[in-house]
Design a protein around this motif. Structure first.
Motif, PDB file in Angstrom:
ATOM      1  N   VAL A 145       0.877  -1.170   0.000  1.00  0.00           N
ATOM      2  CA  VAL A 145       0.000   0.000   0.000  1.00  0.00           C
ATOM      3  C   VAL A 145       0.912   1.216   0.000  1.00  0.00           C
ATOM      4  O   VAL A 145       1.727   1.395   0.905  1.00  0.00           O
ATOM      5  CB  VAL A 145      -0.913   0.026   1.238  1.00  0.00           C
ATOM      6  CG1 VAL A 145      -1.740   1.314   1.266  1.00  0.00           C
ATOM      7  CG2 VAL A 145      -1.816  -1.195   1.267  1.00  0.00           C
ATOM      8  N   MET A 146       0.785   2.040  -1.022  1.00  0.00           N
ATOM      9  CA  MET A 146       1.610   3.233  -1.112  1.00  0.00           C
ATOM     10  C   MET A 146       0.830   4.440  -0.601  1.00  0.00           C
ATOM     11  O   MET A 146      -0.361   4.588  -0.875  1.00  0.00           O
ATOM     12  CB  MET A 146       2.060   3.462  -2.551  1.00  0.00           C
ATOM     13  CG  MET A 146       2.980   2.369  -3.090  1.00  0.00           C
ATOM     14  SD  MET A 146       4.537   2.229  -2.173  1.00  0.00           S
ATOM     15  CE  MET A 146       5.370   3.750  -2.696  1.00  0.00           C
ATOM     16  N   LEU A 147       1.532   5.297   0.138  1.00  0.00           N
ATOM     17  CA  LEU A 147       0.935   6.494   0.721  1.00  0.00           C
ATOM     18  C   LEU A 147       1.496   7.724   0.023  1.00  0.00           C
ATOM     19  O   LEU A 147       2.707   7.847  -0.154  1.00  0.00           O
ATOM     20  CB  LEU A 147       1.224   6.562   2.220  1.00  0.00           C
ATOM     21  CG  LEU A 147       0.807   5.325   3.032  1.00  0.00           C
ATOM     22  CD1 LEU A 147       1.280   5.466   4.464  1.00  0.00           C
ATOM     23  CD2 LEU A 147      -0.699   5.129   2.977  1.00  0.00           C
ATOM     24  N   VAL A 148       0.596   8.617  -0.377  1.00  0.00           N
ATOM     25  CA  VAL A 148       0.988   9.852  -1.056  1.00  0.00           C
ATOM     26  C   VAL A 148       0.581  11.028  -0.174  1.00  0.00           C
ATOM     27  O   VAL A 148      -0.608  11.309  -0.025  1.00  0.00           O
ATOM     28  CB  VAL A 148       0.312   9.968  -2.434  1.00  0.00           C
ATOM     29  CG1 VAL A 148       0.729  11.268  -3.128  1.00  0.00           C
ATOM     30  CG2 VAL A 148       0.630   8.758  -3.301  1.00  0.00           C
ATOM     31  N   PRO A 149       1.540  11.722   0.468  1.00  0.00           N
ATOM     32  CA  PRO A 149       1.198  12.902   1.276  1.00  0.00           C
ATOM     33  C   PRO A 149       0.609  13.999   0.393  1.00  0.00           C
ATOM     34  O   PRO A 149       1.073  14.244  -0.719  1.00  0.00           O
ATOM     35  CB  PRO A 149       2.546  13.324   1.872  1.00  0.00           C
ATOM     36  CG  PRO A 149       3.412  12.106   1.789  1.00  0.00           C
ATOM     37  CD  PRO A 149       2.975  11.395   0.541  1.00  0.00           C
ATOM     38  N   GLN A 171      -5.896  -4.456   8.800  1.00  0.00           N
ATOM     39  CA  GLN A 171      -6.393  -3.272   9.487  1.00  0.00           C
ATOM     40  C   GLN A 171      -5.197  -2.385   9.810  1.00  0.00           C
ATOM     41  O   GLN A 171      -4.244  -2.828  10.461  1.00  0.00           O
ATOM     42  CB  GLN A 171      -7.134  -3.631  10.773  1.00  0.00           C
ATOM     43  CG  GLN A 171      -7.729  -2.412  11.469  1.00  0.00           C
ATOM     44  CD  GLN A 171      -8.473  -2.786  12.741  1.00  0.00           C
ATOM     45  OE1 GLN A 171      -8.200  -3.836  13.342  1.00  0.00           O
ATOM     46  NE2 GLN A 171      -9.410  -1.958  13.150  1.00  0.00           N
ATOM     47  N   CYS A 172      -5.250  -1.150   9.346  1.00  0.00           N
ATOM     48  CA  CYS A 172      -4.130  -0.234   9.512  1.00  0.00           C
ATOM     49  C   CYS A 172      -4.513   0.925  10.420  1.00  0.00           C
ATOM     50  O   CYS A 172      -5.605   1.473  10.303  1.00  0.00           O
ATOM     51  CB  CYS A 172      -3.677   0.316   8.158  1.00  0.00           C
ATOM     52  SG  CYS A 172      -3.383  -0.950   6.906  1.00  0.00           S
ATOM     53  N   GLU A 173      -3.606   1.275  11.295  1.00  0.00           N
ATOM     54  CA  GLU A 173      -3.802   2.429  12.177  1.00  0.00           C
ATOM     55  C   GLU A 173      -3.264   3.680  11.498  1.00  0.00           C
ATOM     56  O   GLU A 173      -2.127   3.695  11.010  1.00  0.00           O
ATOM     57  CB  GLU A 173      -3.073   2.211  13.503  1.00  0.00           C
ATOM     58  CG  GLU A 173      -3.225   3.382  14.471  1.00  0.00           C
ATOM     59  CD  GLU A 173      -2.409   3.190  15.741  1.00  0.00           C
ATOM     60  OE1 GLU A 173      -2.473   4.068  16.615  1.00  0.00           O
ATOM     61  OE2 GLU A 173      -1.705   2.163  15.830  1.00  0.00           O
ATOM     62  N   VAL A 174      -4.090   4.713  11.448  1.00  0.00           N
ATOM     63  CA  VAL A 174      -3.700   5.987  10.836  1.00  0.00           C
ATOM     64  C   VAL A 174      -3.493   7.003  11.951  1.00  0.00           C
ATOM     65  O   VAL A 174      -4.425   7.315  12.690  1.00  0.00           O
ATOM     66  CB  VAL A 174      -4.770   6.494   9.855  1.00  0.00           C
ATOM     67  CG1 VAL A 174      -4.309   7.789   9.191  1.00  0.00           C
ATOM     68  CG2 VAL A 174      -5.078   5.434   8.803  1.00  0.00           C
ATOM     69  N   ARG A 175      -2.290   7.511  12.077  1.00  0.00           N
ATOM     70  CA  ARG A 175      -1.982   8.467  13.133  1.00  0.00           C
ATOM     71  C   ARG A 175      -2.211   9.895  12.648  1.00  0.00           C
ATOM     72  O   ARG A 175      -2.327  10.152  11.444  1.00  0.00           O
ATOM     73  CB  ARG A 175      -0.544   8.282  13.600  1.00  0.00           C
ATOM     74  CG  ARG A 175      -0.292   6.921  14.246  1.00  0.00           C
ATOM     75  CD  ARG A 175       1.137   6.762  14.718  1.00  0.00           C
ATOM     76  NE  ARG A 175       1.332   5.489  15.417  1.00  0.00           N
ATOM     77  CZ  ARG A 175       1.600   4.347  14.806  1.00  0.00           C
ATOM     78  NH1 ARG A 175       1.702   4.316  13.487  1.00  0.00           N
ATOM     79  NH2 ARG A 175       1.755   3.236  15.503  1.00  0.00           N
ATOM     80  N   SER A 192       1.019   9.030   9.295  1.00  0.00           N
ATOM     81  CA  SER A 192       1.687   7.736   9.144  1.00  0.00           C
ATOM     82  C   SER A 192       0.667   6.606   9.282  1.00  0.00           C
ATOM     83  O   SER A 192      -0.333   6.729   9.995  1.00  0.00           O
ATOM     84  CB  SER A 192       2.793   7.575  10.181  1.00  0.00           C
ATOM     85  OG  SER A 192       2.253   7.553  11.484  1.00  0.00           O
ATOM     86  N   VAL A 193       0.923   5.489   8.601  1.00  0.00           N
ATOM     87  CA  VAL A 193      -0.005   4.361   8.572  1.00  0.00           C
ATOM     88  C   VAL A 193       0.765   3.087   8.870  1.00  0.00           C
ATOM     89  O   VAL A 193       1.794   2.807   8.235  1.00  0.00           O
ATOM     90  CB  VAL A 193      -0.698   4.242   7.194  1.00  0.00           C
ATOM     91  CG1 VAL A 193      -1.603   3.023   7.153  1.00  0.00           C
ATOM     92  CG2 VAL A 193      -1.491   5.515   6.884  1.00  0.00           C
ATOM     93  N   THR A 194       0.272   2.297   9.838  1.00  0.00           N
ATOM     94  CA  THR A 194       0.894   1.024  10.196  1.00  0.00           C
ATOM     95  C   THR A 194      -0.162  -0.064  10.140  1.00  0.00           C
ATOM     96  O   THR A 194      -1.209   0.042  10.781  1.00  0.00           O
ATOM     97  CB  THR A 194       1.497   1.083  11.607  1.00  0.00           C
ATOM     98  OG1 THR A 194       2.436   2.161  11.681  1.00  0.00           O
ATOM     99  CG2 THR A 194       2.214  -0.221  11.941  1.00  0.00           C
TER     100      THR A 194
END
Length: 265
Positions: free
Chosen positions: A170-174, A221-225, A229-231
């Motif tokens: 899963v790629m994250l784009v700020p 299930q991912c935690e979004v802070r 940031s995503v874990t």
């Protein structure tokens, strides 16, 4: 040409919308247009003919949220994304991908101010819904060019975009304040990686969780802070599968789509 045929196809779905409600009931009109779309999709033997030319394909559709003028966006069998302003009866096509690529995914940001399109060459593009001009200097390379983007989800906070496809990440784009990508480069989510290609993504309405569906039937299930940031992890809340972790439905049973209820439950 093909662009006109595709736009005419979308017109066939919403052609009767003017008779559904008076000018004073725009909210009710938009809701009825959605109902018309859903009922039409359920009742047809050939969904793609509603939107795309006869020899085309139908990949993704999105309604614009939280805006006065309802807009439907969809991706088909060429490099363009088509947008249709329901209230104004105006259609437009956007060159979202390179001419050699195919548009495979569309998503609006949480405010509806920008539209994001994914392509089968690992890129995404950003468009302003105010005038349908491009945001940024060009397409953003999120994955290798051999990777197809299949799913895009924007966080409710507007800080980050999650992108998945034929890659086990899963790629994250700020994102910046205008909904365009910030100067930070795309990066993978932390924690556990999906077991197969990523077919579906969904942020919770509160924005503190992201669900990831992959090509082998499991859900992360991912935690979004708050900082964006995503874990990701295989929580016990999703029992089953190897080792009792992940939501495993069946071997090689891809989870193509899911969503949260509006109240997050």
């Amino acid at each position: 040409g093909h662009v006109d045929q595709a736009l005419q196809g979308s017109l066939s779905v919403v052609a009767g919308m003017r008779g559904l409600a008076g000018d004073g009931d725009k909210a009710g009109l938009r809701a009825q247009v959605r109902d018309l779309l859903i009922s039409t999709l359920r009742g047809t033997d050939d969904v793609r003919r509603l939107f795309i030319v006869d020899d085309g394909a139908f990949h993704s559709v999105a309604f614009q949220p939280n805006q006065e003028h309802a807009v439907l966006a969809y991706a088909g069998s060429d490099h363009r994304v088509y947008v249709y302003e329901l209230d104004a009866d105006v259609g437009k096509s956007l060159p979202a991908c390179s001419p050699r690529a195919v548009a495979t995914a569309v998503a609006f940001d949480a405010t509806g101010r920008s539209l994001v399109a994914g392509c089968d060459d690992g890129t995404i593009s950003f468009w302003s819904s105010m005038d349908w001009t491009r945001l940024g200097s060009g397409n953003l390379q999120v994955f290798d060019r051999r990777v197809k983007v299949w799913t895009i989800a924007a966080s409710p906070s507007g800080r980050v975009l999650a992108v998945g496809g034929t890659d086990n990440r899963v790629m994250l784009v700020p994102l910046g304040p205008d909904g365009a990508p910030s100067h930070e480069p795309p990066h993978p989510a932390g924690g556990d990686a999906p077991r197969g290609h990523v077919w579906s993504l969904a942020f919770s309405p509160s924005g503190d969780a992201l669900l990831v569906g992959d090509g082998v039937g499991s859900v992360l299930q991912c935690e979004v802070r708050a900082a964006g940031s995503v874990t990701c992890g295989r929580s016990a809340e999703y029992p089953g599968g190897a080792g009792g972790s992940g939501q495993d439905r069946a071997s090689a049973d891809a989870i193509r789509a899911f969503s949260f209820a509006p109240d997050g439950l």
